[in-house]
Design an enzyme around this catalytic site. Structure first.
Site, PDB file in Angstrom:
ATOM      1  N   HIS A 164       0.807  -1.227   0.000  1.00  0.00           N
ATOM      2  CA  HIS A 164       0.000   0.000   0.000  1.00  0.00           C
ATOM      3  C   HIS A 164       0.838   1.273   0.000  1.00  0.00           C
ATOM      4  O   HIS A 164       0.305   2.355  -0.237  1.00  0.00           O
ATOM      5  CB  HIS A 164      -0.941  -0.001   1.209  1.00  0.00           C
ATOM      6  N   ASP A 371       3.231   9.490  -1.112  1.00  0.00           N
ATOM      7  CA  ASP A 371       2.070   8.746  -0.651  1.00  0.00           C
ATOM      8  C   ASP A 371       1.843   7.602  -1.636  1.00  0.00           C
ATOM      9  O   ASP A 371       1.884   7.826  -2.849  1.00  0.00           O
ATOM     10  CB  ASP A 371       0.840   9.678  -0.635  1.00  0.00           C
TER      11      ASP A 371
HETATM   12  C1  GDG Z   1      -1.913   3.914   3.394  1.00  0.00           C
HETATM   13  C2  GDG Z   1      -0.945   4.592   2.411  1.00  0.00           C
HETATM   14  C3  GDG Z   1      -2.727   4.483   0.676  1.00  0.00           C
HETATM   15  C4  GDG Z   1      -8.542   9.980   8.324  1.00  0.00           C
HETATM   16  N1  GDG Z   1      -8.919  10.657   9.393  1.00  0.00           N
HETATM   17  C5  GDG Z   1     -10.081  10.120   9.812  1.00  0.00           C
HETATM   18  C6  GDG Z   1     -10.410   9.091   8.953  1.00  0.00           C
HETATM   19  N2  GDG Z   1      -9.428   9.006   8.027  1.00  0.00           N
HETATM   20  C7  GDG Z   1      -9.402   8.041   6.926  1.00  0.00           C
HETATM   21  C8  GDG Z   1      -9.525   8.731   5.587  1.00  0.00           C
HETATM   22  C9  GDG Z   1      -8.893   7.709   4.654  1.00  0.00           C
HETATM   23  C10 GDG Z   1      -7.829   7.044   5.527  1.00  0.00           C
HETATM   24  O1  GDG Z   1      -8.141   7.387   6.875  1.00  0.00           O
HETATM   25  C11 GDG Z   1      -6.430   7.578   5.223  1.00  0.00           C
HETATM   26  O2  GDG Z   1      -6.005   6.970   4.022  1.00  0.00           O
HETATM   27  P1  GDG Z   1      -4.790   7.523   3.145  1.00  0.00           P
HETATM   28  O3  GDG Z   1      -4.758   6.784   1.872  1.00  0.00           O
HETATM   29  O4  GDG Z   1      -4.998   8.964   2.925  1.00  0.00           O
HETATM   30  O5  GDG Z   1      -3.455   7.323   4.010  1.00  0.00           O
HETATM   31  P2  GDG Z   1      -2.749   6.143   4.906  1.00  0.00           P
HETATM   32  O6  GDG Z   1      -3.483   5.937   6.176  1.00  0.00           O
HETATM   33  O7  GDG Z   1      -1.361   6.587   5.074  1.00  0.00           O
HETATM   34  O8  GDG Z   1      -2.843   4.793   4.049  1.00  0.00           O
HETATM   35  C12 GDG Z   1      -1.732   5.383   1.397  1.00  0.00           C
HETATM   36  C13 GDG Z   1      -3.552   3.677   1.661  1.00  0.00           C
HETATM   37  O9  GDG Z   1      -2.720   3.000   2.598  1.00  0.00           O
HETATM   38  C14 GDG Z   1      -4.392   2.637   0.933  1.00  0.00           C
HETATM   39  O10 GDG Z   1      -3.621   1.768   0.168  1.00  0.00           O
HETATM   40  O11 GDG Z   1      -3.594   5.290  -0.083  1.00  0.00           O
HETATM   41  O12 GDG Z   1      -0.866   5.970   0.452  1.00  0.00           O
HETATM   42  O13 GDG Z   1      -0.037   5.443   3.111  1.00  0.00           O
HETATM   43  O14 GDG Z   1      -9.816   6.745   4.262  1.00  0.00           O
HETATM   44  O15 GDG Z   1     -10.867   8.992   5.332  1.00  0.00           O
HETATM   45  N3  GDG Z   1     -11.542   8.367   9.086  1.00  0.00           N
HETATM   46  C15 GDG Z   1     -12.378   8.677  10.109  1.00  0.00           C
HETATM   47  N4  GDG Z   1     -12.078   9.649  10.996  1.00  0.00           N
HETATM   48  C16 GDG Z   1     -10.981  10.407  10.899  1.00  0.00           C
HETATM   49  O16 GDG Z   1     -10.738  11.272  11.714  1.00  0.00           O
HETATM   50  N5  GDG Z   1     -13.505   7.985  10.241  1.00  0.00           N
END
Ligand code: GDG
Length: 739
Positions: A164, A371
């Site tokens: 990921h 990312d």
């Molecule tokens: C890894 C990779 C890749 C955030 N704050 C809250 C909340 N979130 C949710 C968001 C989103 C998720 O968390 C974050 O996903 P990201 O993709 O932006 O980042 P990583 O956590 O670093 O994920 C990344 C991912 O894996 C998938 O393969 O895209 O590059 O680093 O869904 O909405 N959700 C809630 N409350 C919050 O305060 N409910």
């Protein structure tokens, strides 16, 4: 029935203990949503850490039972394992390295050892659940060693791996002291997936440079099997995000937030607290923007939601202090009694709140330094029901490859970010809608369900492809059938490859002289009048003549350029086709001039351009160019261009071992045919054989041969065994002839 086993460091639930009670909180992550529909089907199961250290056996048992009802199986980790495997090696070694922050990476042998132990622990948990025909899907950088550990215990299982986070360039990956072990771990998979083509390209380059395996169209050919590397950009649950954005509750919350802010325009940013997310650079850009465009004072607010993450890790504590200090400084400098340029929240919120923030924001500012994908930007797009809003997105996020309608920025270029903010805040609504619609069309189609099915389909395809190229071991039953067919045949043809099938390879080719045993075997085989023995080789004819010329056998030398029949002696077709070389040599020399480290090898029948000593990317690039160039020329001539391992070879079309063997097949009767070979050049022989022939490859790599044996000693043993029958047959055959 075959089942799917999903394995990730964390289960899609979080275990919590409140007043002695164990509670499970469902995770709302994209992966949980995407796989939620399949991991609960049939006997499928999800294996991972439940998110809490549980030490007492009784409590563990309770957790196991509760999770079982939800198709989950916990792996319990101790306090030390969490510290050393998760916070340590995963998040202080791999995470910074893979996100190009290698200056933050810790190289500690103890952390590595715990990482190995925990991967083994996961392996045991999977093995306890898995049947040989199950499919196992392993997720992410915490479990890089798991595919190989599983392959050892469950050789026939179907194993997919998805990473990921980004895979860094070879120049960065090579810094890791355990780089070799990590790659070997991943290569236990049948399919390795990344979010983007760039990650995939970097991985293949590291595999090539560190382990020496080349690849073609994403396929890596290990000695015993092949695996595929491909890119699968992960999507979100589009309907979920667009659906919730449409609810009354979310509209109500969005209205309240909006009313509480005096600013006309709202910019949103949402991330976990992580140095890869580029939070300080974003703040720096906002500060510069306010300095350069004072007309926006009081008119724009950045709502910045930072979700606490890995707060036990030192670098994250430092980042928290840096962000707190910057927010304080900017607000201190620009706020007035009613307005703050930044509304900063360091906590997590329920999905409805998140959705309301997406709904009310005019601009989403997503500026990671690196990312893997970034789901937040996709969620913002899905939440924009009226198709207004502007996305500013870092080109360092995997998502930027799909969302080219966003305003793409380099997060290191502060001036560009400042101008992008201005552009976004002043963009006409009609223009916003054109871009937003286009982005919505993309992420609606490439949603999380699409991602899961693409990965699973590709995994099945790999398995089918592997099977179609698999040979079965020439076992006792097949040998008996082969013997029977041999005994009952009145005419028999043997094609026996010299190096690799009759004798082992040696470091120096001239050391592979035939032993007395081998000479004796060939003599006995060829002395039966029903048998015709042809030894096939890429070696020069003089060499073959020197070693085997005195025997009553025929020989194919130099891939078929020279053939020798006992009756007529050596013959060649070389004179027919030598005139092409001058033209082709000129072209190859041009590529040598342009590609330091490459060189030309001239064989009797072919010209080869080698690039194994050339800088990896450059060699591949030039090879693609050269192949195109040569194919264009070859289309009007009788030449064949072979795009081989680190080499491009041009030869006359009619020269290959298969063509040469066809000559014997057309000239001599053959009720029984046995062909034994070992390398890619021998595939031409196998392809030329009649359907009834016994084709045997030495080694169990993929092949069009029907059977394989492990060593050339086994091949020679098989031939000797046939001869034992032959002598018995000669005795009885004689009796039959006289009878
Ligand atoms: C890894 C990779 C890749 C955030 N704050 C809250 C909340 N979130 C949710 C968001 C989103 C998720 O968390 C974050 O996903 P990201 O993709 O932006 O980042 P990583 O956590 O670093 O994920 C990344 C991912 O894996 C998938 O393969 O895209 O590059 O680093 O869904 O909405 N959700 C809630 N409350 C919050 O305060 N409910």
């Amino acid at each position: 029935m075959a089942k799917l086993i999903i394995v990730s460091n964390r289960l899609p639930v979080k275990l919590q203990e409140k007043e002695g009670e164990l509670l499970f909180k469902a995770s709302e992550g994209g992966l949980a949503t995407g796989l939620g529909s399949i991991y609960k089907e049939g006997d499928n199961v999800w294996i991972g850490w439940p998110g809490l250290v549980v030490e007492e056996a009784e409590k563990q048992q309770k957790v196991v039972e509760d999770l079982k009802k939800e198709s989950m199986q916990p792996v319990f980790l101790t306090e030390t394992e969490i510290k050393e495997f998760y916070e340590g090696f995963s998040n202080e070694t791999l995470w910074p390295t893979f996100h190009y922050f290698s200056q933050y990476a810790v190289y500690d042998q103890k952390l590595w050892e715990t990482y190995v132990e925990v991967n083994q622990k996961f392996c045991e948990a999977v093995v306890a659940q898995a049947e040989p025909d199950d499919t196992i899907w392993v997720h992410d950088y915490q479990l890089l060693l798991l595919p190989s550990l599983l392959r050892e215990k469950l050789p026939d299982c179907t194993i997919g791996f998805f990473q990921h986070i980004p895979f860094p360039s070879y120049e960065v990956f090579r810094l890791l002291p355990w780089r070799k072990e990590l790659l070997e771990g991943m290569l236990g998979s049948d399919l390795v997936g990344f979010h983007t083509y760039d990650d995939m390209r970097h991985f293949l380059s590291s595999v090539n440079r560190i382990l020496g395996y080349g690849s073609m169209h994403g396929w890596i050919n290990l000695n015993s099997r092949s695996l595929l590397v491909d890119s699968f950009p992960m999507g979100i649950d589009y309907d979920k995000y667009s659906g919730i954005a449409d609810t009354e509750e979310v509209a109500r919350r969005a209205q309240i937030y909006r009313n509480n802010l005096v600013a006309e325009k709202v910019i949103i940013s949402i991330d976990r607290l992580d140095y890869s997310k580029g939070i300080p650079k974003r703040l720096e850009a906002l500060e510069k923007f306010l300095e350069k465009y004072p007309e926006f004072h009081g008119k724009v607010t950045l709502v910045m939601l930072v979700v606490p993450s890995r707060d036990e890790v030192e670098k994250y504590k430092e980042l928290k202090e840096e962000v707190d200090e910057m927010v304080g400084r900017i607000n201190g400098k620009y706020s007035d009694i009613n307005w703050n340029p930044i509304q900063y929240f360091y906590r997590s919120y329920p999905l409805e709140t998140l959705s309301a923030l997406y709904v009310m924001a005019d601009v989403a500012l997503v500026t990671p330094m690196r990312d893997g994908m970034n789901l937040v930007c996709k969620e913002y797009v899905a939440s924009r029901k009226d198709q207004t809003g502007v996305l500013i997105l870092s080109e360092m996020a995997g998502a930027s490859k799909e969302l080219s309608d966003a305003i793409l920025i380099n997060p290191n270029d502060i001036n560009q970010m400042v101008e992008s903010l201005y552009k976004a805040l002043t963009m006409p609504v009609e223009e916003q809608k054109v871009h937003m619609k286009s982005m919505q069309d993309t992420i609606k189609r490439y949603n999380i369900h699409h991602w899961v099915s693409m990965f699973m389909d590709r995994l099945s395809y790999v398995k089918i492809k592997q099977l179609s190229m698999a040979t079965s071991y020439l076992d006792q039953a097949t040998f008996q059938e082969l013997t029977h067919s041999y005994e009952s045949a009145s005419s028999r043809l043997f094609f026996l490859e010299y190096d690799g099938a009759l004798v082992d390879y040696t470091n120096k080719p001239l050391m592979a002289r035939p032993s007395d045993d081998l000479i004796d075997l060939l003599q006995r085989l060829s002395s039966n009048p029903k048998n015709k023995v042809v030894v096939v080789s890429s070696r020069e004819k003089d060499n073959m003549e020197d070693w085997l010329g005195h025997l009553n056998i025929d020989i194919i030398a130099e891939h078929g350029v020279w053939i020798k029949q006992k009756s007529t002696g050596w013959q060649t077709v070389l004179s027919l086709m030598d005139d092409w070389k001058n033209d082709i040599r000129l072209i190859l020399e041009l590529y040598v001039d342009r590609t330091p480290g490459s060189f030309i090898e001239e064989k009797d029948y072919s010209l080869v351009w080698h690039y194994r000593k050339v800088e990896t990317g450059l060699g591949d690039l030039r090879a693609r160019e050269l192949v195109n160039h040569l194919n264009f020329l070859a289309s009007n001539s009788n030449l064949q261009v072979l795009d081989g391992q680190m080499a491009v070879e041009v030869k006359a079309q009619e020269i290959n071992k298969g063509k040469a063997t066809s000559y014997w097949l057309s000239k001599y009767p053959h009720k029984f045919v046995l062909a034994i070979g070992d390398d890619w050049g021998d595939e031409d022989i196998f392809k030329a054989m009649p359907r009834t022939a016994y084709t045997v490859k030495i080694g169990n790599g993929q092949s069009v041969a029907k059977y394989h044996l492990d060593t050339c000693q086994e091949a020679r043993w098989m031939l000797s065994k046939l001869l034992q029958h032959s002598s018995a047959e000669q005795a009885t055959g004689g009796a039959m002839m006289t009878g």
